[in-house]
Design an enzyme around this catalytic site. Structure first.
Site, PDB file in Angstrom:
ATOM      1  N   GLY A   1       0.825  -1.197   0.000  1.00 44.91           N
ATOM      2  CA  GLY A   1       0.000   0.000   0.000  1.00 44.91           C
ATOM      3  C   GLY A   1       0.857   1.243   0.000  1.00 44.91           C
ATOM      4  O   GLY A   1       2.092   1.178   0.028  1.00 44.91           O
TER       5      GLY A   1
ATOM      6  N   GLU B   1       1.132   3.493   2.362  1.00 42.18           N
ATOM      7  CA  GLU B   1       1.761   3.785   3.648  1.00 42.18           C
ATOM      8  C   GLU B   1       2.570   2.629   4.203  1.00 42.18           C
ATOM      9  O   GLU B   1       3.477   2.849   5.013  1.00 42.18           O
ATOM     10  CB  GLU B   1       0.696   4.206   4.659  1.00 42.18           C
ATOM     11  CG  GLU B   1       0.013   5.511   4.295  1.00 42.18           C
ATOM     12  CD  GLU B   1      -0.994   5.950   5.333  1.00 42.18           C
ATOM     13  OE1 GLU B   1      -1.320   5.129   6.216  1.00 42.18           O
ATOM     14  OE2 GLU B   1      -1.451   7.095   5.263  1.00 42.18           O
TER      15      GLU B   1
ATOM     16  N   VAL C   1       3.332  -5.308   3.559  1.00 38.12           N
ATOM     17  CA  VAL C   1       3.355  -6.458   4.455  1.00 38.12           C
ATOM     18  C   VAL C   1       4.031  -7.609   3.725  1.00 38.12           C
ATOM     19  O   VAL C   1       3.686  -7.924   2.585  1.00 38.12           O
ATOM     20  CB  VAL C   1       1.936  -6.867   4.890  1.00 38.12           C
ATOM     21  CG1 VAL C   1       1.988  -8.078   5.817  1.00 38.12           C
ATOM     22  CG2 VAL C   1       1.237  -5.699   5.582  1.00 38.12           C
TER      23      VAL C   1
ATOM     24  N   GLU D   1       1.379 -12.050  13.825  1.00 40.91           N
ATOM     25  CA  GLU D   1       0.828 -13.288  13.288  1.00 40.91           C
ATOM     26  C   GLU D   1       0.359 -13.079  11.850  1.00 40.91           C
ATOM     27  O   GLU D   1      -0.281 -12.074  11.539  1.00 40.91           O
ATOM     28  CB  GLU D   1      -0.350 -13.713  14.155  1.00 40.91           C
ATOM     29  CG  GLU D   1      -1.175 -14.854  13.603  1.00 40.91           C
ATOM     30  CD  GLU D   1      -2.499 -14.999  14.331  1.00 40.91           C
ATOM     31  OE1 GLU D   1      -3.263 -15.916  13.977  1.00 40.91           O
ATOM     32  OE2 GLU D   1      -2.775 -14.199  15.242  1.00 40.91           O
TER      33      GLU D   1
ATOM     34  N   VAL E   1      -2.234 -14.115   9.386  1.00 43.19           N
ATOM     35  CA  VAL E   1      -3.537 -14.780   9.331  1.00 43.19           C
ATOM     36  C   VAL E   1      -3.744 -15.273   7.908  1.00 43.19           C
ATOM     37  O   VAL E   1      -3.813 -14.478   6.977  1.00 43.19           O
ATOM     38  CB  VAL E   1      -4.674 -13.833   9.746  1.00 43.19           C
ATOM     39  CG1 VAL E   1      -6.018 -14.566   9.688  1.00 43.19           C
ATOM     40  CG2 VAL E   1      -4.428 -13.286  11.145  1.00 43.19           C
TER      41      VAL E   1
ATOM     42  N   ASP F   1     -11.784   3.011  12.102  1.00 40.69           N
ATOM     43  CA  ASP F   1     -11.885   2.819  10.648  1.00 40.69           C
ATOM     44  C   ASP F   1     -12.492   1.448  10.363  1.00 40.69           C
ATOM     45  O   ASP F   1     -12.098   0.768   9.417  1.00 40.69           O
ATOM     46  CB  ASP F   1     -10.508   2.940   9.995  1.00 40.69           C
ATOM     47  CG  ASP F   1     -10.580   3.050   8.474  1.00 40.69           C
ATOM     48  OD1 ASP F   1     -11.611   3.544   7.964  1.00 40.69           O
ATOM     49  OD2 ASP F   1      -9.622   2.639   7.788  1.00 40.69           O
TER      50      ASP F   1
ATOM     51  N   ASP G   1      -5.880  -3.984  10.905  1.00 38.73           N
ATOM     52  CA  ASP G   1      -5.575  -2.557  10.746  1.00 38.73           C
ATOM     53  C   ASP G   1      -5.950  -1.767  11.999  1.00 38.73           C
ATOM     54  O   ASP G   1      -6.824  -0.892  11.988  1.00 38.73           O
ATOM     55  CB  ASP G   1      -6.279  -1.974   9.521  1.00 38.73           C
ATOM     56  CG  ASP G   1      -5.751  -2.553   8.211  1.00 38.73           C
ATOM     57  OD1 ASP G   1      -4.613  -3.066   8.226  1.00 38.73           O
ATOM     58  OD2 ASP G   1      -6.457  -2.512   7.206  1.00 38.73           O
TER      59      ASP G   1
END
Length: 331
Positions: free
Chosen positions: A86, A88, A91, A194, A196, A237, A254
């Site tokens: 993204g 910002e 991952v 973690e 997911v 959010d 998030d």
């Protein structure tokens, strides 16, 4: 698809959310300035690795130093490719190392093993970009948070504080019994948590699945919102884009922007969360009123049937931007 959406049992009463978080220089910052021979070799090896060739904007020298420190400390053994990218943050998947006290033995992030993170356990490494992060928006969520009083106003300080804030929010949410990715370690602008799902088969967002049991899903979402509020946090959010489904579990993600209930914009953020959740589940065929949801979330002893006892407001549980709340200021 079929889901169980089982609720977690709260592990513990959350601690003191008002404890100021340390955002001072870390060992990674000192390594970046010193740039010793081993770090120089690590930097070359990472930048030469195929999956990182297009990630120059993410892995500046200071960020590489933070990753180097996490590897040295045993939180990360090996990197894989990017899971998501993204503006910002990016991952990456990685293999967790035999490190320290986090995560707890037997937990999800430990792979259920007795000795902490197992070498075969996949973890997620979230790297926030210092140069391209939305500095002004981040400040809106940080200003008014008692954990960050007096934080410097430069972009680096804000991004580093944001990363620690997400780690602290994840820890607090898990203690309150909210299913979120388990935080493992944080170093500068790098968060290890973690993973997911799997990189090859990522967990899907709530917006991407055909929900067979929307009533049950809604009950879990509103309960998680209530538990967060009881722990002194508001997601800020929350929507179908920040919840994922994996192995029949609903997972909230998030958490970086989550604020304490005493944040000056806490009421506005909670209203927005309730509107988003009500709108989504109304589209799923459930009659959800955002005001009723808000009352349930802020009611300290909510009726499982969903009806607030007294409109969601009591003397001990005023509006989020009021002076009195159901969450104590003391640990």
């Amino acid at each position: 698809m079929s889901e169980d959406f089982g609720l977690l049992e709260p592990a513990d009463q959350p601690g003191d959310e008002w404890e100021k978080l340390d955002v001072s220089d870390t060992e990674a910052d000192r390594i970046a300035r010193r740039q010793d021979r081993e770090f120089d070799e690590f930097r070359k090896r990472i930048k030469d690795t195929e999956q990182f060739k297009l990630q120059e904007s993410v892995f500046d020298d200071a960020t590489l130093a933070a990753v180097y420190k996490l590897v040295q400390d045993g939180y990360v053994d090996a990197f894989g490719g990017p899971v998501s990218t993204g503006k910002e943050a990016s991952v990456f998947e990685a293999l967790g190392g035999q490190a320290g006290e986090r995560p707890e033995p037997g937990s999800e992030a430990a792979g259920g093993g007795p000795e902490g993170v197992t070498p075969e356990r996949e973890v997620a490494v979230k790297v926030y970009r210092i140069n391209s992060s939305n500095f002004r928006q981040m400040r809106d969520y940080l200003e008014g948070d008692p954990r960050f009083d007096g934080i410097a106003s430069d972009k680096k300080a804000v991004v580093l504080a944001w990363t620690r804030k997400e780690f602290a929010n994840l820890e607090r949410a898990r203690k309150a019994g909210v299913r979120v990715p388990e935080p493992i370690a944080v170093q500068r602008n790098v968060l290890v948590m973690e993973l997911v799902g799997h990189a090859e088969e990522r967990a899907r967002r709530l917006s991407e699945v055909d929900i067979e049991n929307p009533e049950t899903a809604y009950e879990v979402v509103r309960e998680y919102m209530r538990r967060l509020y009881g722990a002194g946090l508001i997601h800020g959010d929350l929507s179908e884009y920040n919840m994922i489904i994996h192995d029949g579990e609903l997972v909230v993600i998030d958490m970086g922007q989550a604020v304490t209930i005493h944040h000056p914009n806490a009421g506005e953020f909670l209203d927005r969360d309730c509107e988003n959740v009500a709108t989504f589940f109304t589209r799923q065929g459930i009659d959800v009123d955002p005001d009723d949801l808000r009352a349930y979330v802020t009611e300290p002893d909510a009726d499982p049937s969903g009806e607030p006892a007294s409109g969601g407001k009591t003397e001990s549980n005023a509006e989020p931007d009021g002076k009195s709340t159901g969450a104590s200021d003391e640990a």
